[in-house]
Enzyme design. Structure first.
Site, mmCIF file in Angstrom:
data_model
loop_
_atom_site.group_PDB
_atom_site.id
_atom_site.type_symbol
_atom_site.label_atom_id
_atom_site.label_comp_id
_atom_site.label_asym_id
_atom_site.label_seq_id
_atom_site.Cartn_x
_atom_site.Cartn_y
_atom_site.Cartn_z
ATOM 1 N N HIS A 131 0.800 -1.226 0.000
ATOM 2 C CA HIS A 131 0.000 0.000 0.000
ATOM 3 C C HIS A 131 0.835 1.281 0.000
ATOM 4 C CE1 HIS A 131 -3.399 -2.523 0.201
ATOM 5 N NE2 HIS A 131 -3.577 -2.606 1.496
ATOM 6 N N GLU B 167 -11.145 -3.746 -2.810
ATOM 7 C CA GLU B 167 -10.208 -2.763 -3.348
ATOM 8 C C GLU B 167 -10.025 -2.983 -4.850
ATOM 9 O OE1 GLU B 167 -6.713 -3.374 -0.642
ATOM 10 O OE2 GLU B 167 -8.229 -4.569 0.347
ATOM 11 N N HIS C 282 -9.685 1.994 0.596
ATOM 12 C CA HIS C 282 -9.602 0.883 1.544
ATOM 13 C C HIS C 282 -10.696 0.925 2.611
ATOM 14 C CE1 HIS C 282 -7.679 -2.403 3.669
ATOM 15 N NE2 HIS C 282 -6.718 -2.442 2.765
HETATM 16 C C1 BGC Z 1 -4.279 -6.404 2.391
HETATM 17 C C2 BGC Z 1 -4.142 -7.193 3.671
HETATM 18 C C3 BGC Z 1 -3.666 -6.266 4.739
HETATM 19 C C4 BGC Z 1 -4.644 -5.136 4.863
HETATM 20 C C5 BGC Z 1 -4.145 -4.117 5.835
HETATM 21 C C6 BGC Z 1 -5.311 -5.361 2.630
HETATM 22 O O1 BGC Z 1 -5.514 -4.629 1.479
HETATM 23 O O2 BGC Z 1 -4.599 -7.209 1.299
HETATM 24 O O3 BGC Z 1 -3.240 -8.266 3.531
HETATM 25 O O4 BGC Z 1 -3.512 -6.926 5.968
HETATM 26 O O5 BGC Z 1 -4.856 -4.505 3.642
HETATM 27 O O6 BGC Z 1 -5.110 -3.734 6.687
#
Ligand code: BGC
Length: 352
Positions: A112, A317, A186
């Site tokens: 991210h 997402e 998210h």
């Molecule tokens: C990921 C997860 C991660 C989370 C974080 C998601 O987009 O795919 O693996 O733990 O984000 O909160």
């Protein structure tokens, strides 16, 4: 959902102050039946109120009530994600013969956008209005080299509410050097209500994806676009999120579903419907449309100690596939000077 005539309201209030003295605002946008609250910190959607089948509104987005919790948090509640949504293996990629090292913040990988991605930046926000739609325009300039990524990236995101209960997100970006761009949002949804205490495993999902990207133990795609036939990842005919959630090594690696689906429609110029969630308890439905080729479905497997329990929300997402920069066979996430990155995703609410 029935169209409701209600006055459009946009307001701004002080939410908190960062350690360096920067003030963080919370913006409230109300349009038709929806009320959205977004923070200038991370473009974070703190809450989203949506009516149930009896017309009773409740917040369906997981969030915190203080800036300190957002700063400390690693859950990405409601946040805008960039420059790269999802994982890049070993935090490394090569572009035009140059190798770039990104912050590694998730096992051996970069997740991210690094440890201070878009979710931990303060965005400039102003009201958005077009026809009957209303919302917010969020702007952020990511400097050349920020979090290891090349190029000065100028980003604009519109959060648009329509009178018929849609939340549309339009992303745009330009760069002055070749770079990567793969943004997403998210928000963790719980259609029964964020404060309901219900797990989302009973929500039903119908998803137009015949393939998914299997992952290794660190959640990096193996490169295969595997058919969902006969696997727990087959949501084509619709089934509860939790139905097969304990059924494969893939799910053990991720403690639940945390996988990218290859959308049958592929990349499209305009958002096309890909998925519909329904919640029998509240009667709420969520239909998602996107221009993107993939979507990460994450069932909140790692939530704990955040005030919410495992499975308290799901994130959906829309994005390009994980680790695309290291997978030439996947659709490209490279953005070059002179090009404009543009993607859109629509979360449309209703009842049944
Ligand atoms: C990921 C997860 C991660 C989370 C974080 C998601 O987009 O795919 O693996 O733990 O984000 O909160």
């Amino acid at each position: 959902m029935k169209k409701m005539r209600r006055t459009v309201i946009i307001s701004k209030a002080h939410f908190g102050t960062l350690a360096d003295g920067t003030g963080v605002d919370v913006w409230t946008v109300s349009c038709g039946p929806l009320v959205l609250k977004a923070l200038s910190y991370g473009g974070t959607v703190q809450s989203l109120e949506v009516p149930d089948r009896h017309g009773r509104s409740a917040n369906i987005a997981l969030g915190y009530d203080s800036i300190e919790r957002y700063v400390a948090g690693t859950t990405y509640f409601g946040a805008l994600i960039g420059r790269y949504g999802n994982r890049i293996a070993d935090g490394r990629f090569t572009l035009d013969g140059m190798t770039y090292q990104l912050p590694v913040n998730n096992g051996p990988n970069s997740l991210h956008g690094g440890d201070r991605g878009f979710d931990k930046r303060v965005w400039d926000i102003e009201p958005y209005a077009k026809g009957e739609d209303t919302g917010l325009t969020l702007r952020y300039v990511s400097e050349d080299g920020e979090q290891g990524y090349p190029g000065r990236l100028t980003v604009k995101v519109d959060y648009i509410l329509t009178r018929d209960a849609q939340w549309r997100i339009d992303y745009a970006a330009t760069t002055d050097k070749p770079t990567l761009a793969n943004f997403t949002q998210h928000t963790y949804f719980n259609l029964t209500g964020a404060a309901s205490g219900a797990a989302v495993h009973d929500h039903e999902l119908r998803l137009a994806a015949s393939r998914y990207t299997p992952v290794d133990a660190d959640l990096i795609p193996t490169g295969e676009l595997a058919p969902v036939d006969g696997t727990p990842f087959d949501f084509r005919a619709g089934k509860a999120l939790g139905h097969d959630i304990r059924d494969s090594q893939q799910l053990l690696n991720a403690h639940g579903i945390d996988h990218n689906f290859v959308l049958d429609k592929g990349i499209t110029a305009a958002p096309e419907p890909i998925a519909r969630f329904t919640d029998g308890t509240s009667g709420r439905t969520l239909t998602v449309s996107t221009t993107e080729p993939g979507v990460q479905l994450y069932t909140g497997n790692f939530l704990d100690g955040s005030g919410y329990r495992q499975g308290a929300g799901f994130a959906f997402e829309t994005q390009h596939f994980p680790d695309s920069p290291n997978r030439p066979a996947f659709p490209s996430t490279v953005l070059r000077p002179g090009q404009t990155y543009r993607t859109s995703t629509v979360y449309a609410f209703g009842v049944f």
